[in-house]
Design a protein around this motif. Sequence first.
Motif, mmCIF file in Angstrom:
data_model
loop_
_atom_site.group_PDB
_atom_site.id
_atom_site.type_symbol
_atom_site.label_atom_id
_atom_site.label_comp_id
_atom_site.label_asym_id
_atom_site.label_seq_id
_atom_site.Cartn_x
_atom_site.Cartn_y
_atom_site.Cartn_z
ATOM 1 N N GLU A 417 46.430 50.695 52.192
ATOM 2 C CA GLU A 417 45.569 49.572 51.810
ATOM 3 C C GLU A 417 44.095 49.948 51.931
ATOM 4 O O GLU A 417 43.269 49.593 51.079
ATOM 5 C CB GLU A 417 45.873 48.364 52.695
ATOM 6 N N THR A 545 40.804 38.628 54.508
ATOM 7 C CA THR A 545 42.150 38.066 54.521
ATOM 8 C C THR A 545 42.939 38.673 53.367
ATOM 9 O O THR A 545 42.396 38.858 52.276
ATOM 10 C CB THR A 545 42.113 36.534 54.348
ATOM 11 N N ARG A 546 44.202 38.957 53.612
ATOM 12 C CA ARG A 546 45.062 39.484 52.553
ATOM 13 C C ARG A 546 45.870 38.337 51.965
ATOM 14 O O ARG A 546 46.659 37.695 52.653
ATOM 15 C CB ARG A 546 45.997 40.556 53.115
ATOM 16 N N SER A 547 45.662 38.102 50.689
ATOM 17 C CA SER A 547 46.311 36.985 50.029
ATOM 18 C C SER A 547 46.861 37.434 48.685
ATOM 19 O O SER A 547 46.126 37.988 47.861
ATOM 20 C CB SER A 547 45.312 35.836 49.827
ATOM 21 N N ASN A 548 48.177 37.218 48.485
ATOM 22 C CA ASN A 548 48.827 37.592 47.229
ATOM 23 C C ASN A 548 48.593 39.061 46.865
ATOM 24 O O ASN A 548 48.369 39.427 45.709
ATOM 25 C CB ASN A 548 48.341 36.699 46.081
ATOM 26 N N GLY A 549 48.626 39.901 47.885
ATOM 27 C CA GLY A 549 48.499 41.338 47.664
ATOM 28 C C GLY A 549 47.084 41.822 47.501
ATOM 29 O O GLY A 549 46.867 43.014 47.240
ATOM 30 N N HIS A 550 46.083 40.945 47.651
ATOM 31 C CA HIS A 550 44.685 41.347 47.482
ATOM 32 C C HIS A 550 43.887 40.980 48.731
ATOM 33 O O HIS A 550 44.211 40.024 49.436
ATOM 34 C CB HIS A 550 44.071 40.662 46.259
ATOM 35 N N TRP A 551 42.808 41.749 48.953
ATOM 36 C CA TRP A 551 41.927 41.474 50.084
ATOM 37 C C TRP A 551 40.720 40.679 49.604
ATOM 38 O O TRP A 551 40.069 41.049 48.634
ATOM 39 C CB TRP A 551 41.484 42.780 50.737
ATOM 40 N N ILE A 580 48.976 32.681 55.884
ATOM 41 C CA ILE A 580 49.569 33.390 54.753
ATOM 42 C C ILE A 580 50.362 34.557 55.308
ATOM 43 O O ILE A 580 49.829 35.398 56.018
ATOM 44 C CB ILE A 580 48.479 33.917 53.795
ATOM 45 N N SER A 581 51.654 34.610 55.003
ATOM 46 C CA SER A 581 52.481 35.721 55.480
ATOM 47 C C SER A 581 52.145 36.975 54.691
ATOM 48 O O SER A 581 51.950 36.922 53.493
ATOM 49 C CB SER A 581 53.968 35.393 55.309
ATOM 50 N N ALA A 582 52.074 38.095 55.360
ATOM 51 C CA ALA A 582 51.736 39.363 54.677
ATOM 52 C C ALA A 582 52.616 40.499 55.161
ATOM 53 O O ALA A 582 52.175 41.618 55.302
ATOM 54 C CB ALA A 582 50.275 39.687 54.916
#
Length: 583
Positions: A417, A545-551, A580-582
């Motif tokens: 990442e 924050t990591r959200s939907n595969g993006h930072w 948000i689960s990551a």
Amino acid sequence: MNVVLSTLNAKYIHTNLAIRYLKAFAELDYHVELAEYTIKDPAINIATDLYKRQPDILGFSCYIWNIEETIAVIKMMKKVLPHTRIVLGGPEVTYDVPYWLERVPEADFIVIGEGEETFKQLLDEIEGQQDWSKVSGIGYLENGKPKINPQRNKLDLRHLPSPFRFEEDQAELSKRITYIETSRGCPFRCQFCLSSIEVGVRYFNREAIKEDIRYLMANGARTIKFVDRTFNISRSYAMEMFQFLIDEHIPGTVFQFEITADIMRPEVIEFLNQHAPKGLFRFEIGVQSTNDTTNELVMRKQNWSKLVRTVTMVKEGGKIDQHLDLIAGLPEENYHSFRKTFNDVFALRPEELQLGFLKMLRGTGLRIRAAEHDYIYMDHAPYEILGNNLLSFDDIVRIKQVEDVLEKYWNDHRMNETVEYLVTHFFETPFDFFQSFGSYWEKKGWGRIGHQLEDLFKRLQEFLLATHPARYAEVESIMKYDYLMNQRYKPRKPWWSPSLEKQERSALYQKILQNPLLLGSEFAGLGLNEREVYKHTMIEPLTMTRSNGHWVKHPAYLIAYFEPATGHPSIFFMEDERAISAT
């Protein structure tokens, strides 16, 4: 007659297929003993072990990676066992035979090219009339002058005995890589490759190969690497073998192939994406260069758009890891052109990107015509180039800096990442990141010392603070994520300084315990009690924050949970009253 066949492998996990074929071909008439070592073993230790075996005939399999170390052993052996006949074979000594006879006078014979029948005939003649002129495909000194007998016709591979059925190999099958070939030869003519010299492709008996694979798996082999130069040159053959391996593999076994990506049909990839278990296959793809002029000069035909299609389809299928190769130093490829080649290939995001440097192998067209491009290169193996008319030694040194950090920070997948974010948001191109970091790495002398995982993060931290101090905070969040995702258990002392006071951490834990859904339903489903939360989780404040595969830039808390039985990490983000689960 006591016959010992030996070689020095690059690593212990490697095995040598060539000496096993020689043993299998000769064993009906001769007892042949195998003796494998590594290039890191002291020469005196190897010589001592070989001396204890008291061979009458001692053969060595020679390659660019072991020839210099092998010569040191040969010279010792001839001194302590002067009557032992020493035989050399392999790709490194097959070409420039007079040179090798002169440089290594301790060698009594050189087996040229395909060696199974030649070596057996040589053993027959040693035991018989000792008329070396009767042995096709050998070189030797006659009255102090090199004598080279013409090579024999190519073997019918369908009738070669199996090299895999030796009892002494069984105990090591699970610990080492097993190499297997189903064909010999290559249809292409790449002028930097020895395979371009042999005309045509010949195949082994398919059913016999399948039986060998069944035997290897049944006896513990876990990594089986096909050494065919182009495994998929025949679509029907490749499909038959893929289907066989899918149907009969033992779970945990991995098969690796060298494939030519631009000739692989989409329907083959679709079949593999649908039917191959994840991790069963691994592809090695030689790209070498995306420069059309360069490829033409080395007689390499490559359809870049079709190659991209293949690599992309395989990657999207998520079943097969891909290892892509580049060669720096090919004709008409200067530093800037190679930078483009690197970026073209890195854009495909292969699981591994191997950056190699051109080696002027004996017998290849590129070495024969080296003067046309003003090549200078090492006198001895591995014959790596030191420069040419467009690429200076200074350029090569800079590209080598890229190679070092590429291996540690991309191919090892310790911070996927982080690297993705840096090459996308911090640097103009991926090559520029690796070059800049690689130059800094060398300046600091880090290439001369070992590195634990924590050290790699500290080195990157220092580099980014020196080059992008104002933006370091945002990437540090991603580095923490990568670090924790690479831990099997809760780390006692991470590489960063603690960000929370004890009271702040306790307050956050209490908030989570009172409402686990703040971290999402997945976390709440874990049902952790207070003791488990304190013992098996970590909490860190982040600026990203990591959200939907993006930072995205947004203050949040990262909570890492390490499952005690497996050590598998699960990571969650919490911001205000939602999460948000990551994982």
